[in-house]
Motif scaffolding. Structure first.
Motif, mmCIF file in Angstrom:
data_model
loop_
_atom_site.group_PDB
_atom_site.id
_atom_site.type_symbol
_atom_site.label_atom_id
_atom_site.label_comp_id
_atom_site.label_asym_id
_atom_site.label_seq_id
_atom_site.Cartn_x
_atom_site.Cartn_y
_atom_site.Cartn_z
ATOM 1 N N TRP A 74 0.837 -1.214 0.000
ATOM 2 C CA TRP A 74 0.000 0.000 0.000
ATOM 3 C C TRP A 74 0.868 1.260 0.000
ATOM 4 C CZ3 TRP A 74 -3.496 -2.086 4.478
ATOM 5 C CH2 TRP A 74 -4.397 -3.020 3.955
ATOM 6 N N CYS A 91 2.420 1.636 -3.471
ATOM 7 C CA CYS A 91 1.429 2.072 -4.460
ATOM 8 C C CYS A 91 1.095 3.552 -4.292
ATOM 9 C CB CYS A 91 0.163 1.229 -4.342
ATOM 10 S SG CYS A 91 0.305 -0.439 -5.020
ATOM 11 N N ALA A 92 1.006 3.997 -3.043
ATOM 12 C CA ALA A 92 0.708 5.411 -2.793
ATOM 13 C C ALA A 92 1.812 6.307 -3.344
ATOM 14 C CB ALA A 92 0.528 5.646 -1.291
ATOM 15 N N GLU A 152 1.575 6.392 -7.165
ATOM 16 C CA GLU A 152 0.455 7.183 -7.677
ATOM 17 C C GLU A 152 0.864 8.637 -7.901
ATOM 18 O OE1 GLU A 152 -2.702 6.660 -4.914
ATOM 19 O OE2 GLU A 152 -3.307 4.705 -5.714
ATOM 20 N N GLU A 153 1.707 9.143 -7.020
ATOM 21 C CA GLU A 153 2.166 10.527 -7.165
ATOM 22 C C GLU A 153 3.105 10.661 -8.355
ATOM 23 O OE1 GLU A 153 3.909 11.838 -3.554
ATOM 24 O OE2 GLU A 153 2.093 11.572 -2.354
ATOM 25 N N ALA A 165 3.094 8.631 -11.006
ATOM 26 C CA ALA A 165 2.534 8.072 -12.243
ATOM 27 C C ALA A 165 1.985 9.133 -13.185
ATOM 28 C CB ALA A 165 1.431 7.066 -11.901
ATOM 29 N N ALA A 185 3.440 4.582 -14.478
ATOM 30 C CA ALA A 185 2.072 4.064 -14.542
ATOM 31 C C ALA A 185 2.074 2.546 -14.673
ATOM 32 C CB ALA A 185 1.331 4.702 -15.714
ATOM 33 N N LEU A 196 2.958 1.152 -11.357
ATOM 34 C CA LEU A 196 1.822 1.252 -10.445
ATOM 35 C C LEU A 196 0.818 0.126 -10.707
ATOM 36 C CD1 LEU A 196 0.112 2.689 -8.316
ATOM 37 C CD2 LEU A 196 -0.743 4.200 -10.131
ATOM 38 N N ARG A 215 -0.342 -2.634 -8.002
ATOM 39 C CA ARG A 215 -1.725 -2.904 -7.638
ATOM 40 C C ARG A 215 -2.075 -4.379 -7.854
ATOM 41 N NH1 ARG A 215 -4.368 2.531 -10.396
ATOM 42 N NH2 ARG A 215 -4.090 3.932 -8.580
#
Length: 330
Positions: free
Chosen positions: A234, A237-238, A241-242, A244, A251, A254, A258
């Motif tokens: 987690w 992934c967080a 995300e920033e 990506a 991307a 990511l 996920r």
């Protein structure tokens, strides 16, 4: 020594995992091994100890004991209690792994028996009400036990031996021996292969005439390991995300992250379901079904249906029961 009897318990990972937890140990579980190859062992790392269950036979040649084991901090206890070898093998691993959280009860026991000779340590295990009650809790309270509960239906005795790593060496801990056997030096990352080789030799000794053995690994709790991995996923992934936004490689990374998170979440759900199944099985093991069966048979007899059901069962089973409703087996 306490006169309270110790019952036999089934060699089952669900039984041993709950036994460990009820003793107050945290973050540990037991897994069954179907192979001793490197890949099979690696799948369960970290492994704190290995347990080998086999049909006991007298050793033709005495195994070399390590006399100075106490100086190296090794906990070793002689088995002086009938039927205690399964729990004693587990204790031999737990009490020799300082990195484990073994809880207040076992910590006090280890401190109290420090400096005891091996036979008195065995007596102390037998006199521990907590350890005995947890051990006996996997048997129905009024179970009908055979006259010699240490043996199977063929009169064969079985025994548990533990293997673990401590102080840079691999140790074979057998409560029927006068002391531990040092199998050589090894690092924490490779000790299981040396222990596996020792077990393979013992298996080979019986392979020509006997295949009755079982292998277990004492490992890190899989729920804890999966939850830790999921938490790390987690966080990763967080962060992705920033990064990506506007970055095709990020991307893609990511998406992979996920996907891994979904795999870990499914594995955690499956492990929780397996633990629930273990709990149900253990509840059945400690349930006394005799009163229910007795009352059912009484009710069937009272309404005149028992003899007919017995006769039908005897006919279906090829005459396995006599006409008066008594089993023909001894």
């Amino acid at each position: 020594m306490s006169g309270e009897a110790w019952t036999t318990i089934e060699s089952d990972p669900g039984v041993f995992t709950e036994l460990i937890e009820r003793l107050g140990v945290k973050g540990v579980q037991v897994e069954e091994l179907y192979s001793l190859d490197a890949d099979s062992l690696q799948a369960f790392e970290p492994i704190y100890g290995l347990i080998f269950l086999f049909k006991w036979q007298a050793e033709p040649v005495a195994r070399p004991m390590y006399p100075e084991y106490e100086e190296r901090g090794i906990f070793f206890a002689k088995q002086v209690i009938n039927n205690a070898c399964a729990t004693q093998a587990i204790l031999s691993i737990l009490l020799n792994r300082p990195e484990l959280d073994i809880g207040e009860e076992l910590s006090q026991f280890r401190d109290f028996t420090a400096g005891f000779p091996a036979d008195l340590r065995g007596e102390a295990i037998g006199n521990s009400e907590t350890i005995r009650e947890v051990h006996n809790s996997f048997t129905a309270p009024h179970a009908l036990l055979p006259e010699n509960p240490e043996t199977d239906s063929e009169g064969e005795a079985f025994h548990f031996v533990a293997y673990t790593h401590r102080d840079g060496s691999i140790w074979e801990l057998d409560g029927l021996q006068p002391g531990p056997v040092c199998l050589g030096e090894a690092g924490q990352d490779e000790w299981t292969q040396t222990a596996a080789s020792a077990m393979k030799k013992r298996i080979a000794q019986h392979a020509s005439h006997d295949i009755k053995f079982n292998l277990l690994a004492v490992t890190k709790c899989r729920r804890t390991a999966l939850q830790d991995a999921l938490t790390d996923n987690w966080v990763r992934c967080a962060a992705l995300e920033e990064a990506a936004a506007g970055s095709s490689p990020a991307a893609q990374e990511l998406a992979a992250c996920r996907h891994e998170g979904a795999r870990l979440s499914a594995a955690l759900d499956a492990e929780c379901s397996r633990r629930a199944a273990w709990s149900d099985e253990n509840l059945r093991r400690r349930t006394d079904y005799v009163p229910a069966v007795f009352n059912l048979l009484t009710a069937l007899a009272a309404c005149g249906e028992l003899k007919g059901l017995v006769a039908a069962a005897a006919a279906a089973g090829g005459g396995g029961a006599s006409g008066n409703g008594e089993s023909s087996d001894t």
